[in-house]
Design an enzyme around this catalytic site. Sequence first.
Site, short mmCIF file in Angstrom:
data_model
loop_
_atom_site.label_atom_id
_atom_site.label_comp_id
_atom_site.label_asym_id
_atom_site.label_seq_id
_atom_site.Cartn_x
_atom_site.Cartn_y
_atom_site.Cartn_z
N ASP A 13 18.57 83.91 19.47
CA ASP A 13 19.51 84.33 18.43
C ASP A 13 18.81 84.87 17.18
OD1 ASP A 13 21.58 83.29 20.11
OD2 ASP A 13 21.07 81.30 19.36
N LYS A 16 17.59 90.11 18.29
CA LYS A 16 16.88 91.10 19.12
C LYS A 16 17.74 92.33 19.41
CE LYS A 16 16.18 87.82 22.08
NZ LYS A 16 16.49 86.63 21.28
N GLY A 17 19.03 92.09 19.68
CA GLY A 17 19.94 93.19 20.03
C GLY A 17 19.94 94.24 18.93
N GLY A 40 23.37 86.66 24.42
CA GLY A 40 24.44 87.40 23.74
C GLY A 40 23.79 88.23 22.66
N HIS A 41 23.53 89.49 22.96
CA HIS A 41 22.85 90.35 21.99
C HIS A 41 23.89 91.13 21.18
CE1 HIS A 41 18.86 90.24 24.44
NE2 HIS A 41 19.19 89.09 23.89
N THR A 129 24.33 76.95 28.74
CA THR A 129 25.49 77.82 28.51
C THR A 129 26.42 77.79 29.73
OG1 THR A 129 24.31 79.72 29.41
CG2 THR A 129 24.19 79.40 27.02
N ARG A 143 13.24 80.36 47.41
CA ARG A 143 13.27 81.39 48.46
C ARG A 143 14.60 81.44 49.20
NH1 ARG A 143 7.90 79.75 49.61
NH2 ARG A 143 8.78 77.69 49.29
N GLN A 224 16.77 85.25 24.93
CA GLN A 224 16.48 83.90 24.43
C GLN A 224 15.26 83.96 23.49
OE1 GLN A 224 17.00 83.96 28.21
NE2 GLN A 224 19.11 83.93 27.51
N GLY A 414 20.96 92.53 6.80
CA GLY A 414 22.37 92.48 7.15
C GLY A 414 22.53 92.87 8.60
P1 IMP Z 1 20.82 77.95 30.02
O1 IMP Z 1 19.71 78.93 30.08
O2 IMP Z 1 22.17 78.59 29.86
O3 IMP Z 1 20.81 76.96 31.12
O4 IMP Z 1 20.61 77.10 28.68
C1 IMP Z 1 19.42 76.33 28.47
C2 IMP Z 1 19.15 76.17 26.99
O5 IMP Z 1 18.85 77.45 26.43
C3 IMP Z 1 20.34 75.65 26.17
O6 IMP Z 1 19.85 74.88 25.09
C4 IMP Z 1 20.99 76.90 25.64
O7 IMP Z 1 21.71 76.68 24.44
C5 IMP Z 1 19.76 77.76 25.38
N1 IMP Z 1 20.06 79.18 25.47
C6 IMP Z 1 20.26 79.92 26.59
N2 IMP Z 1 20.47 81.21 26.28
C7 IMP Z 1 20.39 81.30 24.93
C8 IMP Z 1 20.48 82.39 24.00
O8 IMP Z 1 20.66 83.57 24.37
N3 IMP Z 1 20.32 82.07 22.69
C9 IMP Z 1 20.05 80.81 22.27
N4 IMP Z 1 19.95 79.77 23.10
C10 IMP Z 1 20.11 80.01 24.42
#
Ligand code: IMP
Length: 423
Positions: A13, A16-17, A40-41, A129, A143, A224, A414
């Site tokens: 978060d 990056k987007g 979520g970008h 998530t 595999r 991430q 911003g």
């Molecule tokens: P998962 O990858 O959805 O299984 O989540 C594993 C961990 O990574 C959790 O703590 C999520 O909140 C965190 N996480 C996964 N994707 C994102 C992202 O895009 N931004 C921030 N945290 C993420």
Amino acid sequence: MAVDLLLGLQWGDEGKGKIVDVLTSNYDIIARFQGGPNAGHTLEFDGIKHVLRTIPSGIFHESAINLVGNGVVIDPVVFVQELDGLDQFNIDYKKKLVLSRKAHIILPTHRLLDAASETAKGKAKIGSTLKGIGPTYMDKTGRNGIRIGDLELDNWKEKYRALANKHEALIGFHDVKIQYDLKELEDEFFTAVDRLKELTFIDSEAYLHDAMDAGKSILAEGAQGSLLDIDFGTYPYVTSSNTTAAGACTGLGVAPNQIGEVFGIFKAYTTRVGSGPFPTELFDDTGAEMAKVGHEFGAVTGRPRRCGWLDLVALKYTCRVNGVTQLMMMKGDVLSGFDKLEVCTAYKYKGETITHLPFNIEPENVTPIYTKFDCWKEDLTQMSDPSQFPKELNEYIDFLEKELQIPIKIVSVGPDRTQTIHR
Ligand code: IMP
């Protein structure tokens, strides 16, 4: 021609987007290399806010090709929703979007398994998530996975059935009740797969090698953040892929000596969603203020993000693991008017002062040691040139550059494309 990388240096978060969108005009190809719709970008331009999950953030530009690499996991249902979301922008995604045949597919039962596994963990849950990311990567390394290229084979549905049956047995193995209607989920899944098959599937590593030979410029987009990396993150509270620079090599088929610039993005403070240690987390009004002013809610799940001071111990570590060559600081505007700023420059760990990230950073093991700064009072959001920066912001930036020994080349003030200041 080298491949430049763009990575988040914290727990995701970082923005990056927005930066990929800003940089896209310099590149012919934008390539996502890991993760899936857990990302979520968020991009903002012309008064419109748009969230991308799997599709690379260069999709809104005229000419760039957007490539989903072999290291990504794709949920056809979510992907098709993303395509539908693009319809309002008149984007020719059949031409501008290509998918690696080696990318793995998230099945409906992967999502169910994610839910069963998280529920069974109780208090030790990761805070996933719940998009099926972990179970899909498990099937990849086990595999057993189904890949985009399999959709071109006649017998892929047999493979699907065998895997879905196995998943159902595994769901039953977890001592929790998960309600679902598989028939309904499968109808939705197979309809989405048919739409997906209208897109262009490619041997993406060969495509990228040819592009490099032809002198095309490529930006690899991470998802991430580095502290969520499966190897170097705060395990087990991490995601299931290599979010660090090496993940771009395995997730695209690019060799290490083909990597050029490594752009590292960080926020002027720190946030985290989900569970896991976060040494500089604030539980007071200052943390609440960061969350409020910074709109710190997950772009995918809507969950409130935990907020805290910038952690330079962690940032130095992720800069080194990634080989960052240029830094980009996001959301400095959020801190305007705070009474003071603090930056963690060391940890107290087992009675000693240390400046590296140790194996275990649970609160009982590390206590952050802070350096205090005066905070800037001015509104940064209307500024367009570094000469307008207040003295306190310059002092903050200078301190970080000196500590990290890497230049901060972009300061974002911003969410909009235009609120990006190059130094
Ligand atoms: P998962 O990858 O959805 O299984 O989540 C594993 C961990 O990574 C959790 O703590 C999520 O909140 C965190 N996480 C996964 N994707 C994102 C992202 O895009 N931004 C921030 N945290 C993420």
